[in-house]
Design a protein around this motif. Sequence first.
Motif, PDB file in Angstrom:
ATOM      1  N   GLN A 135       8.786  -4.390   7.558  1.00 64.26           N
ATOM      2  CA  GLN A 135       7.931  -4.629   6.422  1.00 64.26           C
ATOM      3  C   GLN A 135       8.164  -3.522   5.407  1.00 64.26           C
ATOM      4  OE1 GLN A 135       3.813  -4.500   7.441  1.00 64.26           O
ATOM      5  NE2 GLN A 135       3.318  -6.294   6.217  1.00 64.26           N
ATOM      6  N   GLN A 155       4.575  -2.842  -6.442  1.00 64.68           N
ATOM      7  CA  GLN A 155       4.061  -4.193  -6.194  1.00 64.68           C
ATOM      8  C   GLN A 155       2.875  -4.511  -7.085  1.00 64.68           C
ATOM      9  OE1 GLN A 155       4.845  -2.718  -2.655  1.00 64.68           O
ATOM     10  NE2 GLN A 155       6.714  -3.389  -3.658  1.00 64.68           N
ATOM     11  N   ARG A 179      -8.814  -3.860  -6.154  1.00 62.58           N
ATOM     12  CA  ARG A 179      -8.033  -4.997  -6.678  1.00 62.58           C
ATOM     13  C   ARG A 179      -6.536  -4.742  -6.540  1.00 62.58           C
ATOM     14  NH1 ARG A 179     -10.757  -8.776  -9.884  1.00 62.58           N
ATOM     15  NH2 ARG A 179      -8.802  -9.920  -9.627  1.00 62.58           N
ATOM     16  N   ALA A 188      -5.443  -5.125  -2.843  1.00 67.08           N
ATOM     17  CA  ALA A 188      -5.429  -6.536  -2.435  1.00 67.08           C
ATOM     18  C   ALA A 188      -4.218  -7.261  -3.022  1.00 67.08           C
ATOM     19  CB  ALA A 188      -6.734  -7.208  -2.871  1.00 67.08           C
ATOM     20  N   LEU A 189      -3.923  -6.987  -4.277  1.00 72.06           N
ATOM     21  CA  LEU A 189      -2.782  -7.646  -4.926  1.00 72.06           C
ATOM     22  C   LEU A 189      -1.457  -7.198  -4.324  1.00 72.06           C
ATOM     23  CD1 LEU A 189      -4.131  -7.432  -8.555  1.00 72.06           C
ATOM     24  CD2 LEU A 189      -3.383  -9.555  -7.460  1.00 72.06           C
ATOM     25  N   ARG A 237      -0.924  -6.195  -1.301  1.00 75.07           N
ATOM     26  CA  ARG A 237      -0.768  -6.804   0.032  1.00 75.07           C
ATOM     27  C   ARG A 237      -0.303  -8.248  -0.060  1.00 75.07           C
ATOM     28  NH1 ARG A 237      -5.885  -3.831   2.589  1.00 75.07           N
ATOM     29  NH2 ARG A 237      -4.758  -2.015   3.372  1.00 75.07           N
ATOM     30  N   GLN A 238      -0.772  -8.941  -1.086  1.00 72.66           N
ATOM     31  CA  GLN A 238      -0.319 -10.335  -1.263  1.00 72.66           C
ATOM     32  C   GLN A 238       1.180 -10.416  -1.533  1.00 72.66           C
ATOM     33  OE1 GLN A 238      -2.484 -12.341  -4.371  1.00 72.66           O
ATOM     34  NE2 GLN A 238      -4.460 -11.837  -3.471  1.00 72.66           N
ATOM     35  N   LYS A 239       1.689  -9.374  -2.198  1.00 72.03           N
ATOM     36  CA  LYS A 239       3.097  -9.421  -2.607  1.00 72.03           C
ATOM     37  C   LYS A 239       4.024  -8.861  -1.546  1.00 72.03           C
ATOM     38  CE  LYS A 239       4.600  -9.327  -6.506  1.00 72.03           C
ATOM     39  NZ  LYS A 239       5.244  -9.030  -7.758  1.00 72.03           N
ATOM     40  N   GLN A 240       3.468  -8.270  -0.530  1.00 69.68           N
ATOM     41  CA  GLN A 240       4.302  -7.579   0.460  1.00 69.68           C
ATOM     42  C   GLN A 240       5.152  -8.572   1.240  1.00 69.68           C
ATOM     43  OE1 GLN A 240       2.092  -5.230   3.211  1.00 69.68           O
ATOM     44  NE2 GLN A 240       3.604  -3.594   3.217  1.00 69.68           N
TER      45      GLN A 240
END
Lengths: 158, 158, 158, 158
Positions: D5, D94, D149, D152-153, D155-158
């Motif tokens: 990751q 990210q 925010r 959270a954003l 992590r979505q893109k990871q």
Amino acid sequence: MRPRQRPLIIAVIGGSAPTAEEAAAAEAVGGAILICGGRGGVMEAACRGAKSASGLTIGILPGTNRSEANSYVDIPIVTGIGEARNAIITRTAQVVVAIGGSYGTLSEIGFALGFGVPVVGLGTWEVRREGHPPAPIIHTATPEEAAARALALARQKQ
Amino acid sequence: MRPRQRPLIIAVIGGSAPTAEEAAAAEAVGGAILICGGRGGVMEAACRGAKSASGLTIGILPGTNRSEANSYVDIPIVTGIGEARNAIITRTAQVVVAIGGSYGTLSEIGFALGFGVPVVGLGTWEVRREGHPPAPIIHTATPEEAAARALALARQKQ
Amino acid sequence: MRPRQRPLIIAVIGGSAPTAEEAAAAEAVGGAILICGGRGGVMEAACRGAKSASGLTIGILPGTNRSEANSYVDIPIVTGIGEARNAIITRTAQVVVAIGGSYGTLSEIGFALGFGVPVVGLGTWEVRREGHPPAPIIHTATPEEAAARALALARQKQ
Amino acid sequence: MRPRQRPLIIAVIGGSAPTAEEAAAAEAVGGAILICGGRGGVMEAACRGAKSASGLTIGILPGTNRSEANSYVDIPIVTGIGEARNAIITRTAQVVVAIGGSYGTLSEIGFALGFGVPVVGLGTWEVRREGHPPAPIIHTATPEEAAARALALARQKQ
């Protein structure tokens, strides 16, 4: 031989998918020496306009191949540095005219303002921060007004 | 209006402290459109030579101010990206002529060879790796030979 | 909190298609903090070696997507500026180790020497100009010698 | 050994002359791996905050000397490409958190939006074009909200 005066270089910036009105505006702006991103849309319209007025057109290309220049670019500068080339377009010009545009245009407006290069806008981004004076983009209403303001500003900086 | 053929652009690269012989060689190379680093030494001599032959000269400046261009640069491109601009000079040209030069010139020779742009050398770096064929720098003995080889190579690539 | 001493950063440069011997050499060089171009070949071998010695690896990628980093890069820096990123790799390191390599490696050697960053070579380019002292590349014979010389030079510059 | 990751990398951007409130906000944003311009003001405050939370800090410096990094930068990347380095900061992250800021920050917002990197704003530029939807900057009211925010954003893109 020794040039006493540097040439006026005007940048026209804007998106690759302009409206017909934006393209017409870009075409009308022209200029002695035009610098732009060298590709399609507003960039191509501005080059076409400059060539029809016997100007010289310089395209600062993002990619690695001169074939990505539009047909009206006289001097294709092949940077290979991608969108970072936006800093070069704005540093090289004495004035920047922003017509419409998307986020790449926004980055160029930020660079130009940071470098102290005046920005003339036509239907482009408005930017402000609460509690601060508005960013000094000179918003205009017609291509003729944009071209006249740009030329006057460039002459002051020459 | 629509140009059918892209212009020949020849780069001249070399140091800022050339010998008199190197400067004379750079001045002799000339060319329809000359691109270079825009500063003093070999760059200035090449621009002076191109202007005396009615060529157009483009200086890809490393710094942030057009005033660093030598007096014979017609179009100063103000990159602000320092020596990384060496990649732009070599990508934009159809052929590179290296005259003398120091380590910056060596970086440009490396870039040009990597980009597939032919390199004509005049009193410049020789590079080789044991067990490999020599790097394809076309070493020449006189400015006239360098200019003739460069022009012939550029025409092939047009 | 305030670091009193900057970290040692060692660059390993070399081609994307190394011989097995060159890859093994790159893997052996390691280092506290390794900086490289982040892609395959010598770059990947050097990262693998550094990770097996618990080092930190930084990949200065030419393209626009972090997925082009090899699997051993801890910190992918996505430059999007193509080969111009060679200037960044060499400026950031305290010493550069060149293993084998092609023309991109040659451009990096030129940059490093121009920036005053020492270059340790292992089976890499030899460069010279007639009538001048040889370029100060420190040619070594084994990976162990290259690593030891690089570490000693980096410590001097810290 | 092989990382499955990629790390979360968060950029904090903003001016070199922040208000006390903006500096405190930057310090509060922190993050596992922080990337920024590496200099003073918001950049320094963000690095200080990240270090106090045991994060790793990367400074993408515009100039040619690592000594221009603030004291809380772990990894100084010496680009030498000036403000064009803004494209690198925004491509590498990210998510981008913009705190206050001047025109350089505006150029970074433009780049990030153009590259598809989400932008969280805290007291920063508002940008709009007449007749178009507003630019998708996620404006927040507190440093805590901005940090939450952003995380959270990312992590979505990871």
